[in-house]
Design a protein around this motif. Structure first.
Motif, short mmCIF file in Angstrom:
data_model
loop_
_atom_site.label_atom_id
_atom_site.label_comp_id
_atom_site.label_asym_id
_atom_site.label_seq_id
_atom_site.Cartn_x
_atom_site.Cartn_y
_atom_site.Cartn_z
N ASN A 26 0.80 -1.22 0.00
CA ASN A 26 0.00 0.00 0.00
C ASN A 26 0.84 1.27 0.00
OD1 ASN A 26 0.96 -0.24 2.63
ND2 ASN A 26 -0.84 0.73 3.51
N GLN A 27 2.17 1.13 -0.10
CA GLN A 27 3.06 2.29 -0.10
C GLN A 27 3.47 2.64 -1.54
OE1 GLN A 27 6.22 1.00 2.49
NE2 GLN A 27 5.34 2.05 4.26
N LEU A 28 3.66 3.93 -1.76
CA LEU A 28 4.06 4.41 -3.07
C LEU A 28 5.44 3.88 -3.45
CD1 LEU A 28 3.61 6.26 -5.52
CD2 LEU A 28 4.59 8.13 -4.15
N ASP A 29 5.54 3.28 -4.61
CA ASP A 29 6.80 2.77 -5.16
C ASP A 29 7.15 3.62 -6.38
OD1 ASP A 29 8.96 1.41 -6.16
OD2 ASP A 29 7.97 -0.54 -6.31
N MET A 30 8.25 4.36 -6.29
CA MET A 30 8.64 5.27 -7.37
C MET A 30 9.65 4.65 -8.33
SD MET A 30 6.92 8.08 -7.16
CE MET A 30 7.88 9.36 -7.97
N CYS A 31 9.79 3.33 -8.30
CA CYS A 31 10.70 2.67 -9.21
C CYS A 31 10.31 2.98 -10.66
CB CYS A 31 10.66 1.16 -8.98
SG CYS A 31 11.66 0.22 -10.14
N GLY A 32 11.28 3.40 -11.46
CA GLY A 32 11.04 3.70 -12.86
C GLY A 32 10.50 5.08 -13.14
N MET A 33 10.33 5.90 -12.09
CA MET A 33 9.79 7.24 -12.27
C MET A 33 10.91 8.28 -12.38
SD MET A 33 6.52 6.90 -12.37
CE MET A 33 5.30 5.64 -11.94
N TYR A 264 6.07 12.98 -12.81
CA TYR A 264 7.14 12.02 -13.09
C TYR A 264 6.71 11.13 -14.24
CZ TYR A 264 8.81 13.23 -8.40
OH TYR A 264 9.24 13.90 -7.29
N ALA A 265 7.62 10.86 -15.16
CA ALA A 265 7.35 9.97 -16.28
C ALA A 265 7.77 8.55 -15.92
CB ALA A 265 8.10 10.42 -17.51
N LEU A 266 6.97 7.58 -16.32
CA LEU A 266 7.32 6.18 -16.13
C LEU A 266 8.24 5.73 -17.25
CD1 LEU A 266 6.98 3.40 -14.75
CD2 LEU A 266 4.93 3.07 -16.17
N ARG A 267 9.43 5.26 -16.89
CA ARG A 267 10.38 4.75 -17.86
C ARG A 267 10.49 3.23 -17.71
NH1 ARG A 267 9.79 9.22 -20.58
NH2 ARG A 267 10.83 11.06 -19.70
N PRO A 268 9.78 2.50 -18.54
CA PRO A 268 9.78 1.03 -18.43
C PRO A 268 11.19 0.46 -18.54
CG PRO A 268 8.06 1.78 -19.93
CD PRO A 268 8.92 2.97 -19.64
N GLY A 269 11.42 -0.59 -17.78
CA GLY A 269 12.69 -1.27 -17.84
C GLY A 269 13.76 -0.68 -16.94
#
Length: 273
Positions: A26-33, A264-269
């Protein structure tokens, strides 16, 4: 329209995990942002309806669809916008000509703007108290004139001042046909008055699979990303009045305080530790 109710314990700061640990579900995950658009109001630039080459915001909806019981007015002397100490104040006040207030949108009717199709969008705000107030932080699809494909709207927070213990999050799909529109969301329950006495972070994370709404870094509601989502989304902030409720007792003036709007933009990979 479908309506889902979610209760949440209001936190006063972004929840974090121990170093190296994966965030709780339930916590925000900023991975890839990756930061895409940062507005901290130290150099606030707003125009009436066209971004041009210098502004980041316009003072009306890009589609000329203003709303509510207060007229959204242009920037300038006596207008609704003021900044100090890197903070934006949007003021609704009653004048001899009626109520006036303000809206900012990071895109214009020509399709220019600051948006992302997928990513994380967040505003830090303190809301005005009192019945009749109707502040919001929301996203809208940015497209060029004449494009008739469906659009989406994400209401990250829609607050009604006569109900100080709740706010609403909603995903709308606008199809130009009421029979096929979609509206899904939740009523979020919080401690009474806390949204008008303290600053909080209101966020939404948009991925190809899901749209999740966050309060101070905690997930409060999530739904599937509509298949019709094809355009970049631009952030919008406004202090409207009414929405069917009386404004006879609305405080004059009423002020919405905004510390920042971040995209923030999502950058896949992307690799995340």
């Amino acid at each position: 329209m479908p309506r889902f109710t979610t209760c949440c314990a209001l936190t006063l700061a972004l929840s974090t995990s121990p170093a190296g640990a994966k965030p709780a579900s339930n916590q925000l995950d900023m991975c890839g942002m990756t930061p895409s658009f940062t507005e901290d109001f130290s150099d606030f630039k707003v125009t009436s309806r066209d971004l041009g080459t210098n502004a980041n915001w316009i003072a009306h909806t890009p589609w000329n669809g203003d709303f509510g019981d207060a007229r959204f007015t242009d920037p300038g002397p006596g207008g609704p916008f003021a900044t100090d100490h890197a903070m934006l104040h949007i003021t609704a006040r009653k004048t001899s000509g009626g109520w006036q207030s303000g809206l900012i949108a990071a895109g214009d009717g020509a399709g220019h703007g600051h948006g992302e199709r997928y990513g994380y969008f967040e505003a830090r705000m303190k809301l005005p108290p009192g019945p009749g107030t109707w502040p919001a932080f929301w996203l809208a699809s940015l497209h060029r004139p004449g494009d008739r494909r469906p659009t989406i709207e994400l209401d990250v927070i829609e607050y009604y001042g006569q109900s100080p213990a709740t706010y609403h999050v909603t995903t709308h799909v606008w199809t130009h046909d009421k029979a096929t529109e979609q509206h899904n969301g939740s009523t979020i329950v919080v401690r009474p008055q806390t949204l008008v006495t303290e600053f909080h972070n209101y966020g939404v994370k948009v991925t190809p699979q899901t749209i999740g709404y966050y309060l101070d870094g905690l997930l409060v509601w999530q739904g599937p990303t509509p298949r019709d989502h094809v355009f970049p989304l631009i952030p919008m902030v406004d202090l409207a009045l009414g929405s069917g409720f009386s404004i006879a007792q609305t405080p004059n003036p009423s002020v919405l305080d905004v510390k920042y709007v971040h995209v923030y933009a999502l950058r896949p990979g992307a690799h995340c530790d």
